[in-house]
Design a protein around this motif. Structure first.
Motif, PDB file in Angstrom:
ATOM      1  N   LEU A  11       0.836  -1.206   0.000  1.00  0.00           N
ATOM      2  CA  LEU A  11       0.000   0.000   0.000  1.00  0.00           C
ATOM      3  C   LEU A  11       0.868   1.251   0.000  1.00  0.00           C
ATOM      4  N   SER A  12       0.380   2.315  -0.625  1.00  0.00           N
ATOM      5  CA  SER A  12       1.060   3.615  -0.543  1.00  0.00           C
ATOM      6  C   SER A  12       0.920   4.174   0.872  1.00  0.00           C
ATOM      7  N   GLY A  13       1.684   5.242   1.161  1.00  0.00           N
ATOM      8  CA  GLY A  13       1.598   5.864   2.482  1.00  0.00           C
ATOM      9  C   GLY A  13       0.189   6.349   2.800  1.00  0.00           C
ATOM     10  N   GLY A  14      -0.469   6.950   1.815  1.00  0.00           N
ATOM     11  CA  GLY A  14      -1.828   7.436   2.025  1.00  0.00           C
ATOM     12  C   GLY A  14      -2.809   6.301   2.271  1.00  0.00           C
ATOM     13  N   ARG A  27     -13.359  14.035   7.590  1.00  0.00           N
ATOM     14  CA  ARG A  27     -14.556  14.891   7.629  1.00  0.00           C
ATOM     15  C   ARG A  27     -15.812  14.056   7.403  1.00  0.00           C
ATOM     16  N   ASP A  28     -15.778  13.189   6.389  1.00  0.00           N
ATOM     17  CA  ASP A  28     -16.952  12.391   6.037  1.00  0.00           C
ATOM     18  C   ASP A  28     -17.236  11.307   7.076  1.00  0.00           C
ATOM     19  N   PRO A  59      -1.857  12.762  12.297  1.00  0.00           N
ATOM     20  CA  PRO A  59      -2.018  11.559  11.475  1.00  0.00           C
ATOM     21  C   PRO A  59      -1.651  11.741  10.008  1.00  0.00           C
ATOM     22  N   PHE A  60      -1.621  12.994   9.524  1.00  0.00           N
ATOM     23  CA  PHE A  60      -1.368  13.220   8.100  1.00  0.00           C
ATOM     24  C   PHE A  60      -0.053  13.954   7.854  1.00  0.00           C
ATOM     25  N   GLU A  97      -4.794  16.433   1.928  1.00  0.00           N
ATOM     26  CA  GLU A  97      -6.109  17.044   1.751  1.00  0.00           C
ATOM     27  C   GLU A  97      -7.177  15.996   1.442  1.00  0.00           C
ATOM     28  N   GLU A  98      -6.817  14.962   0.698  1.00  0.00           N
ATOM     29  CA  GLU A  98      -7.758  13.857   0.463  1.00  0.00           C
ATOM     30  C   GLU A  98      -8.192  13.234   1.787  1.00  0.00           C
ATOM     31  N   LEU A  99      -7.240  13.050   2.692  1.00  0.00           N
ATOM     32  CA  LEU A  99      -7.549  12.414   3.967  1.00  0.00           C
ATOM     33  C   LEU A  99      -8.291  13.354   4.902  1.00  0.00           C
TER      34      LEU A  99
END
Length: 272
Positions: free
Chosen positions: A150-153, A193-194, A176-177, A186-188
């Motif tokens: 997996l990538s870091g994100g 948020r969701d 955490p980011f 920003e994606e995370l």
């Protein structure tokens, strides 16, 4: 709807009152006279200079450390043991490399009651729940992959899922980011948020971060700490309506809050 106007209006969920703590006998105080109250369902952020005691606050609120003075109360109970209703995610995802992503998610269920007692006979139900959680953060089909695939994100998304799999009432996020590139970060922000929005007032979040944009985008309230020994020197409401879009981060109103917080932290550093 603003979070403080949710189904649990202004019920204190995490309270630290007059808390002082040091990590060694006779050592420098990490926090001193620390007072903070976070309400149920709220998304709070804690910012401040490096070494101000932000991570200490996190450890005290989850029962990983106990104060030398003052009281720590979570969900109406004084903290005397590790807090079982808390989930935690850190800057390093700390996924076990010999376990698949799905097996990493299941780890808290093997430890925390009542899930531990139910896991063997309800394995399929828990697996389905874990896979649904992975899908909710954009990791559908990744359960069979190992962390090194997996990538870091993606690893950090899996780490968030692991922190939430046992349905905690409190989620503690410690930078955490911070290790991710700007776009992934920003994606995370949008992922967390969701996740918080979907839990509709039943999940209280405390985010410890150096990233002021992150704090302003995500939080209902931001607490600013002084230099060590840390205490709260300012509290800022963030009144932007939810759900928030990333475009809000480019508005003058958003920048004003970021600049205000930056000024407070600069002053705290200069008076250390």
């Amino acid at each position: 709807m603003h979070r403080s106007e949710s189904a649990h209006p202004l019920r204190p969920f995490v309270e630290l009152t007059g808390v002082s703590h040091t990590y060694a006998t006779g050592g420098t105080l990490a926090v001193d006279g620390l007072d903070i109250r976070v309400n149920e369902g709220e998304f709070a952020a804690v910012v401040g200079p490096s070494g101000c005691g932000k991570s200490t606050l996190m450890k005290l609120a989850t029962g990983l450390q106990f104060p030398q003075a003052g009281a720590v109360v979570v969900d109406g109970q004084e903290v005397r043991d590790p807090v079982k209703i808390a989930g935690m995610a850190f800057q390093a995802p700390t996924l076990l490399p010999w376990r698949t992503t799905l097996e990493n998610l299941m780890l808290p269920l093997e430890i925390v009651e009542p899930h531990r007692s139910r896991l063997r006979r309800n394995k399929a139900e828990y697996v389905a729940k874990a896979e649904a959680l992975l899908e909710s953060v954009g990791l559908k089909g990744a359960g069979s992959k190992f962390p090194w695939q997996l990538s870091g994100g993606m690893q950090q998304r899996a780490s968030l899922c692991r922190a939430l799999i046992h349905e905690p009432k409190l989620l503690m996020l410690d930078e955490p980011f911070g290790a991710l590139d700007a776009f992934t970060r920003e994606e995370l922000w949008c992922v967390i948020r969701d996740l918080h929005a979907r839990m509709a007032g039943s999940l209280t979040v405390i985010l410890v971060t150096h990233d002021l944009r992150e704090a302003v985008f995500l939080a209902d309230r931001i607490f600013c700490m002084s230099s060590r020994p840390g205490k709260i020197i300012a509290e800022r409401e963030v009144g932007f309506p939810r759900p928030r879009d990333l475009e809000i981060t480019y508005t003058p109103e958003f920048s004003d809050i970021v600049h205000d917080l930056r000024g407070r932290i600069a002053h705290a550093r200069s008076t250390a």
